[in-house]
Design a protein around this motif. Structure first.
Motif, PDB file in Angstrom:
ATOM      1  N   ASN A  11       0.653  -1.508   0.545  1.00  0.00           N
ATOM      2  CA  ASN A  11      -0.415   0.107  -0.122  1.00  0.00           C
ATOM      3  C   ASN A  11       0.747   1.055   0.133  1.00  0.00           C
ATOM      4  N   GLN A  12       1.594   0.827  -0.390  1.00  0.00           N
ATOM      5  CA  GLN A  12       2.442   2.002  -0.922  1.00  0.00           C
ATOM      6  C   GLN A  12       1.822   3.946  -1.016  1.00  0.00           C
ATOM      7  N   PRO A  13       0.601   3.585  -2.427  1.00  0.00           N
ATOM      8  CA  PRO A  13       0.012   4.390  -2.035  1.00  0.00           C
ATOM      9  C   PRO A  13      -0.701   5.475  -1.102  1.00  0.00           C
ATOM     10  N   GLY A  14      -1.334   4.278  -0.478  1.00  0.00           N
ATOM     11  CA  GLY A  14      -1.619   4.845   1.174  1.00  0.00           C
ATOM     12  C   GLY A  14      -3.033   4.750   1.278  1.00  0.00           C
ATOM     13  N   VAL A  15      -3.483   3.905  -0.243  1.00  0.00           N
ATOM     14  CA  VAL A  15      -5.365   3.844  -0.397  1.00  0.00           C
ATOM     15  C   VAL A  15      -5.829   3.356   0.897  1.00  0.00           C
ATOM     16  N   SER A  16      -7.425   3.920   1.200  1.00  0.00           N
ATOM     17  CA  SER A  16      -8.107   3.390   2.386  1.00  0.00           C
ATOM     18  C   SER A  16      -8.153   2.241   2.623  1.00  0.00           C
ATOM     19  N   GLN A  17      -8.355   1.955   1.028  1.00  0.00           N
ATOM     20  CA  GLN A  17      -8.978   0.025   0.329  1.00  0.00           C
ATOM     21  C   GLN A  17      -8.619  -0.314  -0.937  1.00  0.00           C
ATOM     22  N   ILE A  18      -8.117  -1.211  -0.298  1.00  0.00           N
ATOM     23  CA  ILE A  18      -7.765  -2.302  -1.778  1.00  0.00           C
ATOM     24  C   ILE A  18      -8.220  -3.207  -2.231  1.00  0.00           C
ATOM     25  N   ARG A  19      -8.686  -3.262  -3.254  1.00  0.00           N
ATOM     26  CA  ARG A  19      -9.467  -4.872  -4.320  1.00  0.00           C
ATOM     27  C   ARG A  19      -9.055  -5.316  -4.364  1.00  0.00           C
ATOM     28  N   VAL A  20      -8.834  -6.955  -3.785  1.00  0.00           N
ATOM     29  CA  VAL A  20      -7.868  -7.972  -4.548  1.00  0.00           C
ATOM     30  C   VAL A  20      -9.044  -9.077  -4.798  1.00  0.00           C
ATOM     31  N   ALA A  22      -7.993 -12.153  -4.594  1.00  0.00           N
ATOM     32  CA  ALA A  22      -7.503 -13.480  -4.085  1.00  0.00           C
ATOM     33  C   ALA A  22      -7.798 -13.247  -2.028  1.00  0.00           C
ATOM     34  N   LYS A  23      -8.015 -14.754  -1.518  1.00  0.00           N
ATOM     35  CA  LYS A  23      -8.747 -14.315  -0.570  1.00  0.00           C
ATOM     36  C   LYS A  23      -7.354 -14.959   0.249  1.00  0.00           C
ATOM     37  N   GLU A  24      -5.949 -15.064  -0.653  1.00  0.00           N
ATOM     38  CA  GLU A  24      -4.913 -15.376   0.708  1.00  0.00           C
ATOM     39  C   GLU A  24      -3.569 -15.093  -0.510  1.00  0.00           C
ATOM     40  N   PHE A  25      -3.295 -14.810   0.527  1.00  0.00           N
ATOM     41  CA  PHE A  25      -1.955 -13.319  -0.324  1.00  0.00           C
ATOM     42  C   PHE A  25      -1.404 -12.578   1.021  1.00  0.00           C
ATOM     43  N   MET A  26       0.231 -12.521   0.883  1.00  0.00           N
ATOM     44  CA  MET A  26       1.112 -11.379   1.415  1.00  0.00           C
ATOM     45  C   MET A  26       0.453 -10.311   1.532  1.00  0.00           C
ATOM     46  N   CYS A  27       1.080  -9.535   2.403  1.00  0.00           N
ATOM     47  CA  CYS A  27       0.619  -8.050   2.839  1.00  0.00           C
ATOM     48  C   CYS A  27       2.246  -7.892   3.682  1.00  0.00           C
ATOM     49  N   VAL A  28       2.560  -6.424   2.282  1.00  0.00           N
ATOM     50  CA  VAL A  28       3.942  -6.309   2.623  1.00  0.00           C
ATOM     51  C   VAL A  28       3.908  -4.609   3.155  1.00  0.00           C
ATOM     52  N   GLY A  29       2.807  -3.786   3.340  1.00  0.00           N
ATOM     53  CA  GLY A  29       3.096  -2.432   3.439  1.00  0.00           C
ATOM     54  C   GLY A  29       3.559  -1.671   3.004  1.00  0.00           C
ATOM     55  N   ALA A  30       4.519  -1.030   3.337  1.00  0.00           N
ATOM     56  CA  ALA A  30       4.670  -0.337   2.123  1.00  0.00           C
ATOM     57  C   ALA A  30       5.662  -0.911   1.565  1.00  0.00           C
ATOM     58  N   LEU A  31       6.491   0.086  -0.149  1.00  0.00           N
ATOM     59  CA  LEU A  31       7.880  -0.504  -0.365  1.00  0.00           C
ATOM     60  C   LEU A  31       9.063  -0.318   0.793  1.00  0.00           C
ATOM     61  N   PRO A  32       9.910  -1.834   0.537  1.00  0.00           N
ATOM     62  CA  PRO A  32      10.671  -1.450   1.258  1.00  0.00           C
ATOM     63  C   PRO A  32      11.623  -0.167   0.372  1.00  0.00           C
ATOM     64  N   PRO A  33      12.240   0.637   2.110  1.00  0.00           N
ATOM     65  CA  PRO A  33      12.834   0.000   2.607  1.00  0.00           C
ATOM     66  C   PRO A  33      12.133  -0.288   4.126  1.00  0.00           C
ATOM     67  N   PHE A  34      10.237   0.386   3.456  1.00  0.00           N
ATOM     68  CA  PHE A  34       9.609   1.114   4.249  1.00  0.00           C
ATOM     69  C   PHE A  34       8.549   0.127   5.090  1.00  0.00           C
ATOM     70  N   TYR A  60     -11.826  -8.454  -1.123  1.00  0.00           N
ATOM     71  CA  TYR A  60     -12.365  -9.717  -2.279  1.00  0.00           C
ATOM     72  C   TYR A  60     -12.960  -8.936  -3.033  1.00  0.00           C
ATOM     73  N   ASP A  61     -13.339  -8.682  -4.258  1.00  0.00           N
ATOM     74  CA  ASP A  61     -13.600  -9.141  -5.431  1.00  0.00           C
ATOM     75  C   ASP A  61     -12.970  -9.653  -6.487  1.00  0.00           C
ATOM     76  N   PRO A  62     -13.834 -10.819  -6.803  1.00  0.00           N
ATOM     77  CA  PRO A  62     -13.967 -12.400  -7.704  1.00  0.00           C
ATOM     78  C   PRO A  62     -13.472 -11.693  -8.949  1.00  0.00           C
ATOM     79  N   ALA A  63     -14.459 -10.647  -9.235  1.00  0.00           N
ATOM     80  CA  ALA A  63     -13.815 -10.148 -11.026  1.00  0.00           C
ATOM     81  C   ALA A  63     -12.631  -9.160 -11.326  1.00  0.00           C
ATOM     82  N   LEU A  64     -11.575  -9.769 -10.383  1.00  0.00           N
ATOM     83  CA  LEU A  64     -10.431  -8.815 -10.490  1.00  0.00           C
ATOM     84  C   LEU A  64      -9.513 -10.434 -11.116  1.00  0.00           C
ATOM     85  N   ARG A  65      -9.923 -11.694 -10.462  1.00  0.00           N
ATOM     86  CA  ARG A  65      -9.040 -13.248 -10.828  1.00  0.00           C
ATOM     87  C   ARG A  65      -8.261 -13.235 -10.374  1.00  0.00           C
TER      88      ARG A  65
END
Length: 83
Positions: A11-20, A22-34, A60-65
């Motif tokens: 979430n480097q852009p700092g948006v309030s919501q991200i539609r994905v 996939a129901k299983e994923f990794m969150c890394v926060g901001a881009l490295p090194p942050f 979750y948004d299944p349309a995003l596949r």
């Protein structure tokens, strides 16, 4: 080297919501090194989750596949934050 088998999002852009898409994923926060510790998130039966580190709200948004909206929130291992 192969890309991640589990989608990784940031979430480097700092948006309030991200539609994905996939129901299983990794969150890394901001881009490295942050970035924060890369955490595995499994929504299970729910259609939303909040990262315990950065509080990003994933929906979750299944349309995003397997994709993500906004598209720039896909994390690639070679990405680093701009100085």
């Amino acid at each position: 080297m192969a890309e991640h088998s589990t989608p990784h999002f940031h979430n480097q852009p700092g948006v309030s919501q991200i539609r994905v898409g996939a129901k299983e994923f990794m969150c890394v926060g901001a881009l490295p090194p942050f970035d924060h510790p890369h955490v595995y998130i499994d929504m299970g039966a729910s259609n939303e989750a909040v990262c315990p580190y950065c509080s990003t709200h994933y929906v979750y948004d299944p349309a995003l596949r397997g994709g993500v909206d906004p598209a720039e929130c896909v994390y690639h291992p070679t990405q680093v934050a701009a100085a």
